[in-house]
Design a protein around this motif. Structure first.
Motif, PDB file in Angstrom:
ATOM      1  N   TYR A  86      25.395  -6.998  32.069  1.00  0.00           N
ATOM      2  CA  TYR A  86      24.510  -5.923  31.612  1.00  0.00           C
ATOM      3  C   TYR A  86      23.424  -6.462  30.681  1.00  0.00           C
ATOM      4  O   TYR A  86      22.247  -6.110  30.809  1.00  0.00           O
ATOM      5  N   LEU A  87      23.806  -7.301  29.736  1.00  0.00           N
ATOM      6  CA  LEU A  87      22.833  -7.818  28.773  1.00  0.00           C
ATOM      7  C   LEU A  87      21.748  -8.646  29.475  1.00  0.00           C
ATOM      8  O   LEU A  87      20.572  -8.584  29.105  1.00  0.00           O
ATOM      9  N   CYS A  88      22.134  -9.413  30.499  1.00  0.00           N
ATOM     10  CA  CYS A  88      21.150 -10.188  31.264  1.00  0.00           C
ATOM     11  C   CYS A  88      20.210  -9.254  32.031  1.00  0.00           C
ATOM     12  O   CYS A  88      18.984  -9.455  32.040  1.00  0.00           O
ATOM     13  N   CYS A  89      20.766  -8.243  32.667  1.00  0.00           N
ATOM     14  CA  CYS A  89      19.943  -7.281  33.413  1.00  0.00           C
ATOM     15  C   CYS A  89      18.989  -6.547  32.474  1.00  0.00           C
ATOM     16  O   CYS A  89      17.818  -6.319  32.814  1.00  0.00           O
ATOM     17  N   GLU A  90      19.487  -6.201  31.295  1.00  0.00           N
ATOM     18  CA  GLU A  90      18.669  -5.448  30.356  1.00  0.00           C
ATOM     19  C   GLU A  90      17.493  -6.280  29.850  1.00  0.00           C
ATOM     20  O   GLU A  90      16.376  -5.777  29.703  1.00  0.00           O
TER      21      GLU A  90
END
Length: 420
Positions: A86-90
């Motif tokens: 999630y953090l990478c996508c965000e």
């Protein structure tokens, strides 16, 4: 006849216009390439979360094998990987949405509606992070009870006093696991001190406080500091519901159509879908207040490449939800599923205990105790880092929301009519 000055001026304007059109075409192609790359990266990241040997349906209807992953689905290690995804996508989402973009796009349809909806989902996700923190603290409590039973049953020889002590701890653990969800996470005192989310204003309604999307909120703003300080002294109201939060986040989550499907609407929809999926999975796995009924699937279109692994994950998690769908059910986190199973077996042993314990029965109990030891070790090692990741997720969402609001503030100032 040589061209006149007017003819030259006209040809110059044509040349300038042609260059502008070419520049617009290049920018549009670059934007499409960025969007396509973003979708591919999201798909690849979620592909790595699929269980070993899970077939991945492709857009052509064929199945492809996925890469094996050592993390068991819904285990602590798997959730740590999910939060990293999630953090990478965000981070990539912010780059696609904001960097090099004309801010005036945010004030035009459909972004003028989609962005505030996404920010609303973010606020609801902050409260869910809050509930997950409570759930992790509850799991720590279960771990301590399981450790008491382990310490008692590791004694040799096993006598009645050891068995009684283990039985009391395990009965307390199982009772806590089957307590009604409304009471599981309403803990004053130490648990309330660990709260860091945005607390409710006023009474016991389940809806979050109204958010003014034209107002900038940053980590260091007085508003956030006040809300965080207020949250340290209070817990959730009894009417708050994790499942209703998920349902509210799913509202108006509709895939863009027509021309919107190739514009900035797509990454906003994609990131909202990823956010809802992550929160839905956390609520399904970690004990949360009023989590029963959160097994409703998120409606994701199958024609988009990045939805394929998410749909398959959702189906597998949904199957686990159906198996455990009962009032007050424990969360689907793999480690607490094992604790529940072993604890029930050891309680049955304790209820029929006779001294001395036979060799075959002693070996069986020793194997179950060793299984409980291993799970306690995994919880001891994994819960701390998982809790830190939830904290990081919370603060990242606060910062990202502030950055989007900054851009929207700029747009508001541009669109303000100046009186002469």
């Amino acid at each position: 006849m040589p061209p006149t000055d007017n003819q030259g001026s006209f040809l110059n304007r044509i040349s300038i216009r042609r260059n502008q059109v070419v520049s617009m075409d290049v920018n549009h192609e670059q934007e499409l390439e960025e969007l396509e790359l973003f979708q591919k990266h999201v798909s690849d990241r979620f592909l790595q979360l699929l269980p070993p040997q899970s077939p991945l349906p492709s857009s052509t209807g064929e199945e492809t094998d996925v890469v094996d992953t050592p993390e068991r689905l819904l285990s602590i290690a798997w959730f740590r990987k999910l939060l990293d995804v999630y953090l990478c996508c965000e981070s990539e989402f912010k780059a696609v949405l904001i960097i090099g973009r004309d801010a005036t796009h945010f004030s035009k349809p459909p972004l003028d509606r989609l962005l505030p909806d996404h920010l609303d989902r973010t606020v609801k996700a902050l409260d869910i992070c809050n509930a997950i923190t409570h759930g992790i603290e509850l799991i720590r409590h279960w771990q301590r009870l399981a450790q008491i039973a382990v310490d008692a049953l590791e004694q040799r020889p096993i006598v009645e006093g050891h068995v009684r002590r283990a039985k009391r701890a395990l009965n307390t653990l199982l009772t806590s696991m089957t307590t009604d969800d409304k009471e599981q996470n309403v803990h004053p005192g130490k648990l309330a001190e660990r709260m860091w989310s945005i607390s409710r204003r006023g009474g016991g309604g389940s809806a979050p406080p109204t958010v003014n999307h034209n107002r900038r909120i940053s980590d260091n703003s007085p508003t956030i500091i006040t809300l965080v300080s207020r949250s340290l002294s209070s817990s959730f109201t009894k009417s708050w519901s994790a499942s209703k939060q998920i349902q509210a986040m799913c509202a108006n989550l509709v895939a863009p159509r027509g021309g919107d499907s190739t514009g900035l609407s797509l990454p906003v929809y994609l990131m909202s879908s990823v956010l809802v999926f992550v929160m839905w999975t956390l609520v399904a796995a970690v004990p949360c207040q009023e989590r029963v009924g959160s097994g409703t699937h998120i409606q994701l279109p199958r024609h988009l490449v990045w939805t394929h692994p998410m749909i398959l994950l959702q189906e597998k998690i949904g199957e686990e939800c159906k198996k455990k769908e009962k009032k007050g059910t424990v969360g689907l986190l793999a480690e607490i599923q094992v604790i529940e199973k072993v604890a029930q077996s050891l309680v049955e042993f304790a209820e029929g205990f006779e001294f001395p314990v036979g060799g075959e029965k002693a070996d069986e109990v020793a194997a179950q105790v060793m299984e409980l030891v291993e799970i306690c070790r995994k919880l001891e090692v994994g819960l701390g880092p998982l809790q830190l990741q939830v904290r990081e997720l919370f603060h990242r969402m606060v910062r990202s929301r502030a950055e989007v609001l900054d851009v929207m503030d700029v747009v508001g100032k541009i669109n303000t009519n100046v009186l002469y």
